[in-house]
Motif scaffolding. Structure first.
Motif, PDB file in Angstrom:
ATOM      1  N   CYS A 109       0.844  -1.188   0.000  1.00 14.25           N
ATOM      2  CA  CYS A 109       0.000   0.000   0.000  1.00 14.25           C
ATOM      3  C   CYS A 109       0.883   1.243   0.000  1.00 14.25           C
ATOM      4  O   CYS A 109       2.060   1.173   0.348  1.00 14.25           O
ATOM      5  CB  CYS A 109      -0.969  -0.007   1.179  1.00 14.25           C
ATOM      6  N   LYS A 110       0.277   2.361  -0.384  1.00 12.67           N
ATOM      7  CA  LYS A 110       1.052   3.591  -0.581  1.00 12.67           C
ATOM      8  C   LYS A 110       0.404   4.721   0.191  1.00 12.67           C
ATOM      9  O   LYS A 110      -0.759   5.030  -0.037  1.00 12.67           O
ATOM     10  CB  LYS A 110       1.071   3.949  -2.079  1.00 12.67           C
ATOM     11  N   GLY A 111       1.150   5.322   1.077  1.00 13.91           N
ATOM     12  CA  GLY A 111       0.583   6.464   1.787  1.00 13.91           C
ATOM     13  C   GLY A 111       1.334   6.749   3.070  1.00 13.91           C
ATOM     14  O   GLY A 111       2.282   6.053   3.450  1.00 13.91           O
ATOM     15  N   ILE A 112       0.889   7.809   3.712  1.00 18.10           N
ATOM     16  CA  ILE A 112       1.427   8.220   5.015  1.00 18.10           C
ATOM     17  C   ILE A 112       0.245   8.352   5.953  1.00 18.10           C
ATOM     18  O   ILE A 112      -0.778   8.948   5.598  1.00 18.10           O
ATOM     19  CB  ILE A 112       2.168   9.566   4.877  1.00 18.10           C
ATOM     20  N   GLU A 113       0.402   7.806   7.133  1.00 14.19           N
ATOM     21  CA  GLU A 113      -0.716   7.788   8.081  1.00 14.19           C
ATOM     22  C   GLU A 113      -1.065   9.200   8.536  1.00 14.19           C
ATOM     23  O   GLU A 113      -0.188   9.964   8.957  1.00 14.19           O
ATOM     24  CB  GLU A 113      -0.305   6.969   9.303  1.00 14.19           C
ATOM     25  N   LEU A 114      -2.360   9.471   8.522  1.00  9.89           N
ATOM     26  CA  LEU A 114      -2.843  10.784   8.940  1.00  9.89           C
ATOM     27  C   LEU A 114      -2.574  11.020  10.421  1.00  9.89           C
ATOM     28  O   LEU A 114      -2.159  12.107  10.837  1.00  9.89           O
ATOM     29  CB  LEU A 114      -4.354  10.842   8.659  1.00  9.89           C
ATOM     30  N   ARG A 140      -2.821  15.587   3.398  1.00  5.10           N
ATOM     31  CA  ARG A 140      -3.057  16.240   4.699  1.00  5.10           C
ATOM     32  C   ARG A 140      -1.947  15.874   5.688  1.00  5.10           C
ATOM     33  O   ARG A 140      -1.439  16.716   6.423  1.00  5.10           O
ATOM     34  CB  ARG A 140      -4.419  15.817   5.258  1.00  5.10           C
ATOM     35  N   ALA A 141      -1.570  14.587   5.683  1.00  3.31           N
ATOM     36  CA  ALA A 141      -0.514  14.136   6.604  1.00  3.31           C
ATOM     37  C   ALA A 141       0.809  14.825   6.298  1.00  3.31           C
ATOM     38  O   ALA A 141       1.514  15.315   7.192  1.00  3.31           O
ATOM     39  CB  ALA A 141      -0.359  12.615   6.499  1.00  3.31           C
ATOM     40  N   MET A 142       1.142  14.903   5.008  1.00  3.54           N
ATOM     41  CA  MET A 142       2.406  15.548   4.594  1.00  3.54           C
ATOM     42  C   MET A 142       2.403  17.026   4.939  1.00  3.54           C
ATOM     43  O   MET A 142       3.407  17.578   5.373  1.00  3.54           O
ATOM     44  CB  MET A 142       2.529  15.472   3.072  1.00  3.54           C
ATOM     45  N   HIS A 143       1.258  17.660   4.706  1.00  2.69           N
ATOM     46  CA  HIS A 143       1.153  19.093   4.957  1.00  2.69           C
ATOM     47  C   HIS A 143       1.406  19.369   6.442  1.00  2.69           C
ATOM     48  O   HIS A 143       2.131  20.295   6.805  1.00  2.69           O
ATOM     49  CB  HIS A 143      -0.228  19.593   4.530  1.00  2.69           C
ATOM     50  N   GLU A 144       0.845  18.515   7.278  1.00  2.00           N
ATOM     51  CA  GLU A 144       1.043  18.680   8.730  1.00  2.00           C
ATOM     52  C   GLU A 144       2.519  18.553   9.107  1.00  2.00           C
ATOM     53  O   GLU A 144       3.059  19.373   9.844  1.00  2.00           O
ATOM     54  CB  GLU A 144       0.261  17.589   9.474  1.00  2.00           C
TER      55      GLU A 144
END
Ligand SMILES: NC(=O)C1=CN([C@@H]2O[C@H](COP(=O)(O)OP(=O)(O)OC[C@H]3O[C@@H](n4cnc5c(N)ncnc54)[C@H](OP(=O)(O)O)[C@@H]3O)[C@@H](O)[C@H]2O)C=CC1
Ligand SMILES: O=C(CO)COP(=O)(O)O
Length: 316
Positions: free
Chosen positions: A97-102, A272-276
């Motif tokens: 899977c691809k992503g960063i946890e919120l 959203r996670a990256m922005h934070e």
């Protein structure tokens, strides 16, 4: 033997490809229709399941195998693993899977390490549409595993006639490339949907790649990994194809059309996670900020593009 946990498009496609070599168990939480029709009509229509695939809803049966490919969306990964932590003890878990946890800013390798510390953790990522894999079209992926010997074993086990697998020990780089390219794909889709043209898309891809490298450097990833399949390769695919759900969400945002909210679009939560993380650490991530604004409705495409064009001029 290999088991695939997660009966979505990607899990099903991987199971179909691996079934060329040996029997595969495909676990889904609602397996009935797939088991009966030998096709994943909801997520991967038109691709027949070979006989070598056993479809099951019995997780205990699937987890008996040594190598477990987990193909659930990133935001569900921690809950899924934690919910069956005892059964996963000591296994080899490959997050697909691809992503960063919120909630934490973590990628899949970190999520596995935190939830199942006894497991050998790896990630399978790179440019690949599920439908292409399932149809037997040539695809190259990256297998990232911090333990090189385990990575080499997985590379052998997961390579098939149409899936060529490269390997790296840089799990941080591989997970960030796969996660961050989805955010840039939303931006590119929005630009194309709003009719801003292909030159604007090329600019977004290139400057988006610069943001990916900046974020990856912050996490001490190897810049070379970002230039490989899991970074540059997947960025290219996802930002230029309507097969991509992230790109299609961007197109809908840019053109003001409807988008089915039940679609898996990893880039939305990841933006959203990256922005934070970027705000907390004073990382310059203007495209990510613009995508976050588009998603929460605080920006439209015109003002998002203006916010990018009106930034102070700088060296490349
Ligand atoms: N599709 C593609 O081309 C590619 C996808 N990926 C990645 O693969 C991952 C999965 O995406 P994809 O398969 O496409 O998504 P889909 O939307 O096709 O399927 C998601 C699957 O995950 C299952 N699921 C969701 N939450 C849980 C949970 N808590 N426990 C168990 N199962 C759960 C869903 O089950 P249910 O059906 O019961 O809701 C569904 O089967 C994503 O991270 C994506 O980025 C990577 C490369 C290519
Ligand atoms: O990751 C993918 C291609 O490599 C699939 O992209 P989407 O999730 O945007 O459909």
């Amino acid at each position: 033997m290999v088991s695939v946990l997660g009966g979505g498009a990607f899990g099903t496609a991987l199971a179909i490809s691996l079934a060329q070599k040996s029997p595969v168990i495909l676990w889904a939480r609602a397996p009935e229709d797939m088991a009966q029709n030998r096709e994943n009509k909801a997520r991967l229509p038109g691709c027949e399941l070979p006989e070598a695939i056993t479809v099951t809803g019995d997780l205990a049966l699937a987890i008996k195998d040594d190598i477990l490919l987990v193909a659930v969306p990133l935001q569900s990964l921690r809950g899924f693993l934690a919910g069956h932590a005892d059964a996963f003890t000591g296994k080899t878990i490959v997050a697909c899977c691809k992503g960063i946890e919120l909630s934490t800013g973590a990628g899949p390798a970190t999520v596995i390490a935190e939830t199942i510390p006894s497991a050998t953790s790896a990630i399978l990522t790179g440019p690949s549409f599920a439908a292409d894999i399932a149809r037997g079209l040539p695809t190259a992926l990256t297998l990232a595993c911090a333990e090189d010997a385990a990575g080499a074993r997985l590379q052998q086990a997961l390579t098939t006639a149409n899936l060529r697998i490269y390997r790296t020990t840089d799990t941080a780089g591989a997970e960030l490339g796969g996660a961050l390219k989805n955010v840039v794909a939303i931006a590119c889709g929005a630009a194309m949907g709003a009719g801003l043209g292909e030159s604007a898309r090329a600019a977004l891809m290139t400057r988006g790649f610069a943001e990916m490298q900046r974020f990856a450097a912050h996490r001490h990833a190897d810049p070379a990994t970002l230039s490989g399949l899991s970074g540059f390769g997947d960025l290219t695919l996802t930002c230029t194809s309507q097969q991509s759900r992230n790109y299609r969400l961007g197109l809908a945002l840019g053109s003001g059309s409807d988008f089915d909210a039940s679609t898996t679009v990893e880039g939305a939560a990841t933006a959203r996670a990256m922005h934070e993380v970027a705000v907390k650490n004073a990382l310059e991530m203007p495209i990510t900020a613009a995508v976050t604004g588009l998603l929460d409705g605080s920006l439209d495409v015109k003002s998002a593009m203006a916010s990018l064009l009106n930034r102070p001029l700088k060296e490349e």
